[in-house]
Design a protein around this motif. Structure first.
Motif, mmCIF file in Angstrom:
data_model
loop_
_atom_site.group_PDB
_atom_site.id
_atom_site.type_symbol
_atom_site.label_atom_id
_atom_site.label_comp_id
_atom_site.label_asym_id
_atom_site.label_seq_id
_atom_site.Cartn_x
_atom_site.Cartn_y
_atom_site.Cartn_z
ATOM 1 N N PHE A 92 46.016 -16.332 43.243
ATOM 2 C CA PHE A 92 44.827 -16.895 42.607
ATOM 3 C C PHE A 92 43.625 -16.887 43.555
ATOM 4 C CE2 PHE A 92 47.627 -19.712 39.689
ATOM 5 C CZ PHE A 92 47.751 -18.678 38.785
ATOM 6 N N ALA A 93 43.839 -17.270 44.793
ATOM 7 C CA ALA A 93 42.723 -17.476 45.720
ATOM 8 C C ALA A 93 42.222 -16.182 46.349
ATOM 9 C CB ALA A 93 43.139 -18.453 46.821
ATOM 10 N N GLN A 94 43.108 -15.213 46.583
ATOM 11 C CA GLN A 94 42.747 -14.030 47.345
ATOM 12 C C GLN A 94 42.687 -12.753 46.517
ATOM 13 O OE1 GLN A 94 45.243 -16.068 50.923
ATOM 14 N NE2 GLN A 94 45.206 -13.845 50.973
ATOM 15 N N GLY A 95 43.229 -12.789 45.296
ATOM 16 C CA GLY A 95 43.109 -11.633 44.422
ATOM 17 C C GLY A 95 41.810 -11.675 43.642
ATOM 18 N N LEU A 150 29.055 -12.419 42.138
ATOM 19 C CA LEU A 150 29.391 -13.831 42.061
ATOM 20 C C LEU A 150 30.297 -14.222 43.218
ATOM 21 C CD1 LEU A 150 30.104 -14.351 38.247
ATOM 22 C CD2 LEU A 150 27.966 -14.696 39.494
ATOM 23 N N PRO A 151 30.394 -15.506 43.522
ATOM 24 C CA PRO A 151 31.295 -15.933 44.594
ATOM 25 C C PRO A 151 32.769 -15.757 44.252
ATOM 26 C CG PRO A 151 30.213 -17.814 43.565
ATOM 27 C CD PRO A 151 29.514 -16.602 43.067
ATOM 28 N N VAL A 152 33.126 -15.757 42.975
ATOM 29 C CA VAL A 152 34.511 -15.513 42.606
ATOM 30 C C VAL A 152 34.770 -14.007 42.673
ATOM 31 C CG1 VAL A 152 33.981 -15.357 40.132
ATOM 32 C CG2 VAL A 152 36.297 -15.931 40.870
ATOM 33 N N LEU A 153 35.944 -13.605 43.184
ATOM 34 C CA LEU A 153 36.281 -12.185 43.281
ATOM 35 C C LEU A 153 36.600 -11.640 41.896
ATOM 36 C CD1 LEU A 153 38.545 -12.113 46.478
ATOM 37 C CD2 LEU A 153 36.085 -11.708 46.294
ATOM 38 N N THR A 154 35.968 -10.523 41.536
ATOM 39 C CA THR A 154 36.178 -9.932 40.217
ATOM 40 C C THR A 154 36.462 -8.448 40.353
ATOM 41 O OG1 THR A 154 33.814 -9.453 39.900
ATOM 42 C CG2 THR A 154 34.620 -11.610 39.166
ATOM 43 N N GLY A 155 37.137 -7.896 39.349
ATOM 44 C CA GLY A 155 37.471 -6.482 39.371
ATOM 45 C C GLY A 155 38.186 -6.082 38.095
ATOM 46 N N PRO A 156 38.870 -4.936 38.111
ATOM 47 C CA PRO A 156 39.556 -4.466 36.900
ATOM 48 C C PRO A 156 40.608 -5.464 36.411
ATOM 49 C CG PRO A 156 39.370 -2.702 38.505
ATOM 50 C CD PRO A 156 38.935 -3.942 39.209
ATOM 51 N N TRP A 157 40.547 -5.769 35.138
ATOM 52 C CA TRP A 157 41.485 -6.661 34.451
ATOM 53 C C TRP A 157 41.811 -5.970 33.146
ATOM 54 C CZ3 TRP A 157 41.345 -9.514 29.829
ATOM 55 C CH2 TRP A 157 42.194 -10.622 29.724
ATOM 56 N N ARG A 158 42.971 -6.079 32.660
ATOM 57 C CA ARG A 158 43.491 -5.241 31.580
ATOM 58 C C ARG A 158 42.423 -4.865 30.541
ATOM 59 N NH1 ARG A 158 49.439 -6.152 28.872
ATOM 60 N NH2 ARG A 158 49.684 -4.030 28.098
ATOM 61 N N PRO A 178 40.117 -21.949 36.874
ATOM 62 C CA PRO A 178 39.121 -22.934 37.330
ATOM 63 C C PRO A 178 38.547 -22.546 38.687
ATOM 64 C CG PRO A 178 41.359 -23.809 37.511
ATOM 65 C CD PRO A 178 41.461 -22.508 36.776
ATOM 66 N N PHE A 179 37.232 -22.591 38.789
ATOM 67 C CA PHE A 179 36.534 -22.192 40.011
ATOM 68 C C PHE A 179 35.339 -23.116 40.190
ATOM 69 C CE2 PHE A 179 33.380 -19.752 42.378
ATOM 70 C CZ PHE A 179 34.132 -19.260 43.432
ATOM 71 N N GLU A 180 35.327 -23.849 41.306
ATOM 72 C CA GLU A 180 34.256 -24.807 41.562
ATOM 73 C C GLU A 180 33.903 -24.793 43.044
ATOM 74 O OE1 GLU A 180 35.467 -28.664 40.331
ATOM 75 O OE2 GLU A 180 36.110 -28.022 38.336
ATOM 76 N N ALA A 181 32.623 -24.944 43.325
ATOM 77 C CA ALA A 181 32.123 -25.094 44.695
ATOM 78 C C ALA A 181 32.694 -24.028 45.627
ATOM 79 C CB ALA A 181 32.457 -26.486 45.229
ATOM 80 N N GLY A 182 32.765 -22.782 45.130
ATOM 81 C CA GLY A 182 33.208 -21.692 45.968
ATOM 82 C C GLY A 182 34.702 -21.594 46.155
ATOM 83 N N GLU A 183 35.482 -22.310 45.384
ATOM 84 C CA GLU A 183 36.921 -22.366 45.586
ATOM 85 C C GLU A 183 37.647 -22.238 44.261
ATOM 86 O OE1 GLU A 183 40.343 -25.493 47.274
ATOM 87 O OE2 GLU A 183 38.201 -25.911 47.531
ATOM 88 N N VAL A 184 38.708 -21.412 44.246
ATOM 89 C CA VAL A 184 39.609 -21.355 43.101
ATOM 90 C C VAL A 184 40.433 -22.630 43.081
ATOM 91 C CG1 VAL A 184 41.609 -20.177 42.110
ATOM 92 C CG2 VAL A 184 39.709 -18.837 43.031
#
Length: 673
Positions: free
Chosen positions: A380-383, A459-467, A598-604
């Motif tokens: 969750f945190a690093q992917g 964005l601060p959350v890591l994003t990429g290919p998802w189904r 859930p993602f808040e204040a830069g943290e999953v």
């Protein structure tokens, strides 16, 4: 500029000019398969036996079975005469990553041609050569009843628990590693400030504490531990008690996505007039979501006495793993052998290098084989995750028909993932867009004017290919809006779509699913609704879905039944295509009713499936899959139904409650009418 330029073409050209002097990350090489390649995949072992080195990664989609069917058909041999193996980087020439639902589409024909050449060469006692002209390929369903429903390759091994996955790899003297990072998005700077090394060393099972500049992800710097057993890793982590130096997050999450700002990238570029009233004006909010592969990613690394690296991985691209590890460790390609393993799910998540590099660095540091397997919390945190997006759709109608269509959306990146690309490199997308974000935004219906534009935001959350990449979220917004248009003009949603549809194959799956579901038949019960949606995946595969839902007095929703008509061209293995459709539909249930990260204040803010749930058995409805095969060329099945399932469920909720679902997922506290 159009949003659909290829990433490889851009990076090969623009980045050299725009970013000269900057360190360029390793770019995946994705060659198209050719007959010459296929001649290296299939080999005659003598005595009527053959080995097929699978040029695809098996990750539950059944391609191991499908390509073996084709090989058996072309070779004219029984099922047991062909042994399929997952290759290492030493066994076959480079192949592109297993992505995009293109395994049958791109690999079936070269494999069939190669097998046909080999068949004739064996018959005449010679050897197949690239210059030989292959006979016309035969398809396994044409004249081989024994190949129409073959046993699932590796099926017995899965059921009996035989070793298939990289987590099953055992090496003599193997130890276990973990790289620790701060509980903060790697978009913000963090590094270990203090830790209790003495307490960690005092614990049984402690092997080593390793610090390396290669333990980095974005702006995050990590520290690693190595233990004699997997169980000792948790105890050592607690004893080490790392204190982190962390940058205070200064930016938010998906609230940065602004659909009312400048939208530089066009999918449809008609100029729709802004002045005047709109008949439909909707906004949709799609949150981030995890891939939720049941098997957390893992890798095993071992150096031999000559300094050569053996690397066992569960990756969608073993050659990319070799490229990255070789560059980062200063090795030549022939000093690394990467072994492929079956994946326990991937869905786009395993396209970059993470645990593979971690294992290699630790194996070099401690001089022993090392296994690294992420925990669920690390996944969750690093992917990276589904890119959140926000949409605004406005429509004008005239005489019951679409007149003006305007779709604006803002999204985090998909193909230009921030999990692998620094900001300077990702900024290329300002000029050419992101084809993964744009996927599925093309309107498949007639309108006098169509304008679809989007903007990208790191964005601060890591994003990429998802189904399905953007196909699921974009079709959800489009098909929900089309449904609202039909309701506004008082037309049946099926009739409204058929009156506007531009593609005969899309019309065909609509008609087939309507027939299968007895569309138009009244439903029994209160707060029960039926919805319909459809779409085209990558301009090549088609799906339409009908959903029945029931909503309890407290607002809790349950999907009762799903029907899906699916057209991916010629079907090689009907059972596996149905399974892919079912898997997609389960994802659609999760997308609409269950899932968010859930993602808040830069943290999953999730460490387990209790925090970021996925559908359970009780959430899975009855499913009926209608496969449409009219002999067209094979395309893709792995992600197609994502274009229709989510919106069909949302449209059924609208029918049951009168509420248009615009923010995912559905919550029982949402108002009901």
């Amino acid at each position: 500029m159009s949003a659909v330029l290829s990433r490889r073409g851009v990076l090969a050209g623009l980045t050299v000019v725009l970013f000269s002097g900057c360190a360029l990350p390793v770019i995946p090489k994705r060659p198209a398969p050719k007959l010459e390649d296929a001649l290296g995949w299939i080999r005659h072992d003598g005595a009527g036996l053959y080995t097929l080195w699978l040029p695809r990664v098996e990750m539950g989609q059944g391609i191991l079975t499908g390509l073996k069917q084709i090989a058996c058909a072309e070779l004219g041999v029984a099922w047991d005469a062909v042994t399929v193996k997952l290759p290492s980087t030493q066994d076959i020439p480079r192949v592109k990553a297993t992505v995009g639902s293109d395994s049958i589409k791109d690999y079936a024909l070269p494999l069939a041609q190669g097998c046909a050449l080999l068949r004739d060469a064996v018959a005449r006692g010679g050897f197949a050569a690239a210059g030989d002209k292959p006979p016309t390929p035969r398809w396994p369903t044409a004249d081989r009843p024994d190949l129409r429903r073959p046993p699932l390759a590796q099926g017995e091994a899965i059921v009996t628990g035989r070793p298939l996955y990289v987590a099953d790899v055992r090496r003599p003297g193997m130890v276990f590693g973990r790289v620790l990072y701060a509980p903060l998005s790697p978009e913000f700077a963090s590094s270990p400030r203090a830790f209790d090394e003495a307490a960690a060393r005092a614990l049984p099972g402690f092997v080593a504490l390793v610090r390396s500049p290669l333990f980095e992800q974005g702006q995050a710097r990590g520290i690693a531990i190595v233990a004699a057993t997997p169980g000792a890793l948790d105890r050592i982590t607690r004893a080490l008690a790392v204190q982190w130096q962390m940058q205070t997050p200064s930016v938010g999450g998906r609230e940065l996505l602004d659909v009312d700002a400048r939208l530089p990238h066009a999918v449809h570029d008609d100029s729709v007039p802004r002045e005047g009233a709109w008949d439909v004006d909707l906004r949709f909010d799609i949150p981030p979501a995890t891939h939720a592969s049941i098997e957390p990613r893992a890798a095993v690394a071992e150096f031999d006495a000559q300094g050569r690296l053996q690397l066992w991985v569960g990756s969608q691209d073993v050659f990319y793993q070799r490229d990255v590890v070789a560059k980062r460790l200063g090795l030549d390609d022939d000093e690394i052998t990467v072994h492929s393993h079956r994946l326990g799910g991937a869905f786009g998540a395993r396209t970059i290098c993470t645990v593979e590099l971690e294992a290699a660095v630790l194996a070099r540091a401690v001089g022993k084989p090392v296994k690294v397997q992420w925990t669920r919390a690390q996944e969750f945190a690093q992917g990276f995750h589904r890119a959140p997006s926000r949409h605004r759709l406005r429509v004008r109608l005239k005489d019951g028909r679409l007149q003006h269509w305007w779709h604006a959306f803002a999204s985090a990146h998909v193909l230009f993932t921030n999990a692998a690309m620094p900001p300077w490199m990702q900024s290329v997308s300002r000029f050419i867009g992101d084809a993964g974000v744009a996927r599925g935004a093309k309107l498949p219906y007639r309108a006098a004017l169509r304008e679809t534009r989007f903007a990208l935001q790191r964005l601060p959350v890591l994003t990429g290919p998802w189904r399905g990449l953007g196909a699921g979220p974009n079709h959800f917004a489009v098909e929900s809006t089309i449904d609202e248009c039909a309701r506004l003009v008082g037309q049946d949603p099926l009739a409204f779509r058929l009156a506007h549809v531009e593609d005969a194959r899309l019309a065909r799956v609509l008609q087939r699913v309507a027939q299968a579901a007895n569309w138009g038949q009244p439903l029994a019960g209160e707060r029960v609704g039926r919805g319909l949606a459809c779409g085209i995946y990558k301009d090549m595969s088609y799906a339409a879905v009908v959903a029945d839902v029931a909503v309890a007095p407290d607002g809790a929703a349950r999907v009762l039944r799903l029907w899906c008509a699916h057209d991916c061209g010629r079907v090689v293995n009907a059972s596996q295509v149905r399974a892919q459709c079912e898997g997609n539909l389960v994802w659609c249930v999760g997308m609409v009713l269950v899932e968010q990260l859930p993602f808040e204040a830069g943290e999953v803010k999730a460490a387990s499936f209790a925090d970021s749930p996925i559908p359970r058995w009780g959430d899975i409805p009855q499913m009926h899959i209608e496969l449409v095969d009219e002999g067209d060329a094979p395309t893709g099945a792995g992600e197609t139904a994502m274009v229709a399932g989510g919106a069909a469920i949302a449209n059924a909720l609208r029918a049951a409650t009168g509420v248009r679902l615009t923010s995912l997922p559905w919550r029982p506290t949402m108002p009901a009418q």
